[in-house]
Scaffold this active site. Structure first.
Site, PDB file in Angstrom:
ATOM      1  N   ASN A  32       0.854  -1.195   0.000  1.00  0.00           N
ATOM      2  CA  ASN A  32       0.000   0.000   0.000  1.00  0.00           C
ATOM      3  C   ASN A  32       0.888   1.243   0.000  1.00  0.00           C
ATOM      4  OD1 ASN A  32       0.580   0.800   2.839  1.00  0.00           O
ATOM      5  ND2 ASN A  32      -0.321  -1.209   3.220  1.00  0.00           N
ATOM      6  N   ASP A  58      -4.300  -6.682   5.206  1.00  0.00           N
ATOM      7  CA  ASP A  58      -5.270  -7.588   5.830  1.00  0.00           C
ATOM      8  C   ASP A  58      -5.197  -8.980   5.211  1.00  0.00           C
ATOM      9  OD1 ASP A  58      -6.460  -5.894   7.734  1.00  0.00           O
ATOM     10  OD2 ASP A  58      -7.513  -4.841   6.121  1.00  0.00           O
ATOM     11  N   LYS A  74     -11.283  -3.874  18.714  1.00  0.00           N
ATOM     12  CA  LYS A  74      -9.891  -4.276  18.964  1.00  0.00           C
ATOM     13  C   LYS A  74      -9.447  -3.975  20.408  1.00  0.00           C
ATOM     14  CE  LYS A  74      -8.762  -3.635  14.073  1.00  0.00           C
ATOM     15  NZ  LYS A  74      -7.692  -3.667  13.079  1.00  0.00           N
ATOM     16  N   PHE A  81      -4.424   3.241  14.731  1.00  0.00           N
ATOM     17  CA  PHE A  81      -4.798   4.243  13.729  1.00  0.00           C
ATOM     18  C   PHE A  81      -5.899   3.625  12.872  1.00  0.00           C
ATOM     19  CE2 PHE A  81      -1.999   7.989  13.176  1.00  0.00           C
ATOM     20  CZ  PHE A  81      -1.155   7.796  14.252  1.00  0.00           C
ATOM     21  N   LYS A 133     -13.534   0.166  15.311  1.00  0.00           N
ATOM     22  CA  LYS A 133     -12.230  -0.491  15.532  1.00  0.00           C
ATOM     23  C   LYS A 133     -11.766  -0.318  16.976  1.00  0.00           C
ATOM     24  CE  LYS A 133     -10.873  -0.189  10.715  1.00  0.00           C
ATOM     25  NZ  LYS A 133     -10.171   0.508   9.649  1.00  0.00           N
TER      26      LYS A 133
HETATM   27  O1  PMT Z   1       2.984   6.057   6.586  1.00  0.00           O
HETATM   28  P1  PMT Z   1       2.445   7.406   6.142  1.00  0.00           P
HETATM   29  O2  PMT Z   1       2.652   7.619   4.669  1.00  0.00           O
HETATM   30  O3  PMT Z   1       2.965   8.525   6.983  1.00  0.00           O
HETATM   31  O4  PMT Z   1       0.862   7.381   6.338  1.00  0.00           O
HETATM   32  C1  PMT Z   1       0.310   7.338   7.615  1.00  0.00           C
HETATM   33  C2  PMT Z   1      -0.867   6.341   7.685  1.00  0.00           C
HETATM   34  C3  PMT Z   1      -1.992   6.850   6.810  1.00  0.00           C
HETATM   35  C4  PMT Z   1      -0.451   4.953   7.215  1.00  0.00           C
HETATM   36  C5  PMT Z   1      -1.282   6.289   9.194  1.00  0.00           C
HETATM   37  O5  PMT Z   1      -1.613   7.570   9.640  1.00  0.00           O
HETATM   38  C6  PMT Z   1      -2.469   5.361   9.398  1.00  0.00           C
HETATM   39  O6  PMT Z   1      -3.615   5.742   9.290  1.00  0.00           O
HETATM   40  N1  PMT Z   1      -2.173   4.074   9.723  1.00  0.00           N
HETATM   41  C7  PMT Z   1      -3.121   2.985   9.845  1.00  0.00           C
HETATM   42  C8  PMT Z   1      -3.338   2.379   8.505  1.00  0.00           C
HETATM   43  C9  PMT Z   1      -4.242   1.182   8.530  1.00  0.00           C
HETATM   44  O7  PMT Z   1      -3.822   0.130   8.142  1.00  0.00           O
HETATM   45  O8  PMT Z   1      -5.421   1.367   9.018  1.00  0.00           O
HETATM   46  P2  PMT Z   1      -6.559   0.204   9.143  1.00  0.00           P
HETATM   47  O9  PMT Z   1      -7.783   0.956   9.396  1.00  0.00           O
HETATM   48  O10 PMT Z   1      -6.506  -0.718   7.964  1.00  0.00           O
HETATM   49  O11 PMT Z   1      -6.108  -0.615  10.408  1.00  0.00           O
HETATM   50  C10 PMT Z   1      -6.532  -0.263  11.705  1.00  0.00           C
HETATM   51  C11 PMT Z   1      -5.470  -0.554  12.724  1.00  0.00           C
HETATM   52  O12 PMT Z   1      -5.254  -1.962  12.804  1.00  0.00           O
HETATM   53  C12 PMT Z   1      -4.116   0.072  12.414  1.00  0.00           C
HETATM   54  O13 PMT Z   1      -3.578   0.528  13.619  1.00  0.00           O
HETATM   55  C13 PMT Z   1      -3.308  -1.082  11.842  1.00  0.00           C
HETATM   56  O14 PMT Z   1      -1.924  -0.952  12.154  1.00  0.00           O
HETATM   57  C14 PMT Z   1      -3.914  -2.284  12.577  1.00  0.00           C
HETATM   58  N2  PMT Z   1      -3.875  -3.539  11.807  1.00  0.00           N
HETATM   59  C15 PMT Z   1      -4.547  -3.658  10.633  1.00  0.00           C
HETATM   60  C16 PMT Z   1      -4.547  -4.864   9.970  1.00  0.00           C
HETATM   61  C17 PMT Z   1      -3.836  -5.952  10.525  1.00  0.00           C
HETATM   62  N3  PMT Z   1      -3.793  -7.124   9.905  1.00  0.00           N
HETATM   63  N4  PMT Z   1      -3.191  -5.806  11.673  1.00  0.00           N
HETATM   64  C18 PMT Z   1      -3.195  -4.615  12.338  1.00  0.00           C
HETATM   65  O15 PMT Z   1      -2.590  -4.494  13.409  1.00  0.00           O
END
Ligand code: PMT
Length: 397
Positions: free
Chosen positions: A206, A275, A337, A319, A333
């Site tokens: 990504n 994911d 979580k 995040f 979330k």
């Molecule tokens: O890296 P940059 O270019 O500075 O950009 C910053 C960012 C946009 C990546 C950052 O600010 C951000 O939003 N990060 C979270 C991105 C994300 O994957 O979001 P999500 O909504 O898909 O996941 C939610 C949370 O679960 C996140 O904390 C993620 O780390 C966690 N996760 C998700 C999937 C997974 N399999 N395991 C996880 O731990």
């Protein structure tokens, strides 16, 4: 802004001291330079005087330049909030490690109460020499700091670990003068994307650049925290003073997190974790045919959800990168979580999200708190998130 002495010793990297002095001046610091005799074989005092806007000190026995100081080297040493030895030769490191003070720079180092950091630069064999390493260890044990050299091409024509750290990284040391309000705390932070291999030459990933996670790690370290940064593949320099753990896939990030989470006080997951991963990874490059190709994907572990289920004392911050129904999705979330906070990130905004230097997040707390942050640099966003985390942790105690 700080009073900084840049001490220049005699190595080819001395020309980089000029860049450093210029950078520190632009950042608003008051810089004074001390040069050893050997340093003046590489660059002239005039260069550093012009760039610093201050007299350059070269000689123990020259006539007093600052009438306010009774004894020049003691006056200089007391004036400084920080001393940076750039470059630090094997000779100078050895001299200080053995308590010698036979020129202006070494007497100032000896007389200084301020933090002193050495940025070694030398031939890689010289750097590995057990006597040099012993001297470095002696200085570390005595509380002196080091900005370690990196691997690279060396002036002697070889390559190896001995190239001086970048000027930006050395300038970063100034930030360690900030209030150490996170001292004694351990942060584990994740950053960047993950890569899920399809075959030896292709992967799913990504747009995460790692900037947000690196800013969190950098700022936490500046504020005195002990920081482990688990990083996916990004093009960023390791933040100063941070323990780096490099991973590629979500599974590797999960394994690294399982290794480090137990001792953490605060865990912040800003990484964009895939994911899904391809169910099978082809051992050979997949050849194109005239047909369409279907990839079968399987779920990766949700690292954050696993942490939510296993946390004991850790403050857990996630995040949420969202393109629609931002608040609703983020709050979902937060609850599912079992987080303490979630930073909701609307990644459709031009000033926010993937790859940008700024971000705009709203921090939702499990305690019902809502902190809508304005558009800020990622470093400022990081500090605001750290402020919330530390206030919450203190309340829990
Ligand atoms: O890296 P940059 O270019 O500075 O950009 C910053 C960012 C946009 C990546 C950052 O600010 C951000 O939003 N990060 C979270 C991105 C994300 O994957 O979001 P999500 O909504 O898909 O996941 C939610 C949370 O679960 C996140 O904390 C993620 O780390 C966690 N996760 C998700 C999937 C997974 N399999 N395991 C996880 O731990």
């Amino acid at each position: 802004m700080a009073n900084i002495i840049v001490g220049v010793t005699g190595g080819i990297a001395a020309y980089k001291a000029a860049e450093l002095v210029s950078l520190l001046g632009k950042q608003g610091h008051d810089v004074r330079c001390i040069m050893t005799e050997a340093a003046q074989q590489f660059i002239t005092p005039l260069t550093l005087q012009t760039l610093s806007g201050n007299p350059v000190y070269t000689n123990m026995f020259q006539l007093q330049q600052n009438p306010e100081w009774k004894v020049e080297h003691i006056g200089l040493a007391h004036w400084a909030d920080l001393m940076l030895i750039v470059p630090a030769t094997a000779d100078f490191i050895g001299k200080v490690a053995n308590g010698l003070a036979d020129d202006l720079l070494s007497t100032c180092v000896m007389a200084s109460q301020a933090p002193v950091y050495f940025a070694p630069a030398m031939n890689d064999q010289m750097y590995q020499n057990p006597l040099v390493q012993r001297n470095i260890q002696t200085l570390r044990d005595a509380g002196y700091g080091f900005v370690d050299p990196v691997e690279g091409n060396l002036a002697c024509g070889t390559s190896g670990k001995g190239k001086m750290a970048s000027v930006e990284q050395i300038a970063d040391v100034v930030n360690t003068l900030r209030p150490q309000d996170l001292a004694g705390m351990r942060f584990v932070i994740t950053a960047g994307p993950t890569r899920e291999p399809i075959d030896p030459v292709r992967f799913l990933t990504n747009h995460s650049s790692g900037k947000m996670g690196y800013a969190l790690a950098r700022q936490a370290a500046y504020r005195g925290a002990d920081v482990v940064l688990i990083s996916g593949p990004v093009q960023l320099e390791a933040p100063y003073g941070v323990q780096m753990v490099y991973v590629e896939s979500a599974q590797q990030m999960f394994e690294a997190m399982q290794q480090y989470y137990a001792d953490a006080d605060v865990i912040i997951k800003s990484a964009a974790v895939a994911d899904y991963r391809p169910k099978t990874v082809s051992a050979q490059k997949i050849k194109k045919t005239d047909d369409d190709l279907t990839l079968e994907l399987e779920r990766n572990a949700d690292i954050l959800a696993w942490l939510g289920a296993h946390k004991t004392h850790q403050v857990l911050i996630g995040f949420a990168a969202e393109t629609n129904d931002v608040a609703q999705n983020a709050l979902g979330k937060l609850q599912r979580k079992q987080l303490d906070f979630i930073a909701a990130n609307d990644v459709t905004q031009t000033h926010s999200g993937f790859g940008k230097d700024t971000n705009q997040v709203t921090l939702y707390g499990a305690d019902g708190s809502v902190n809508a942050l304005p558009i800020l640099s990622k470093d400022d966003t990081a500090n605001r998130i750290l402020d919330v985390a530390i206030a919450y942790k203190t309340k829990l105690k």
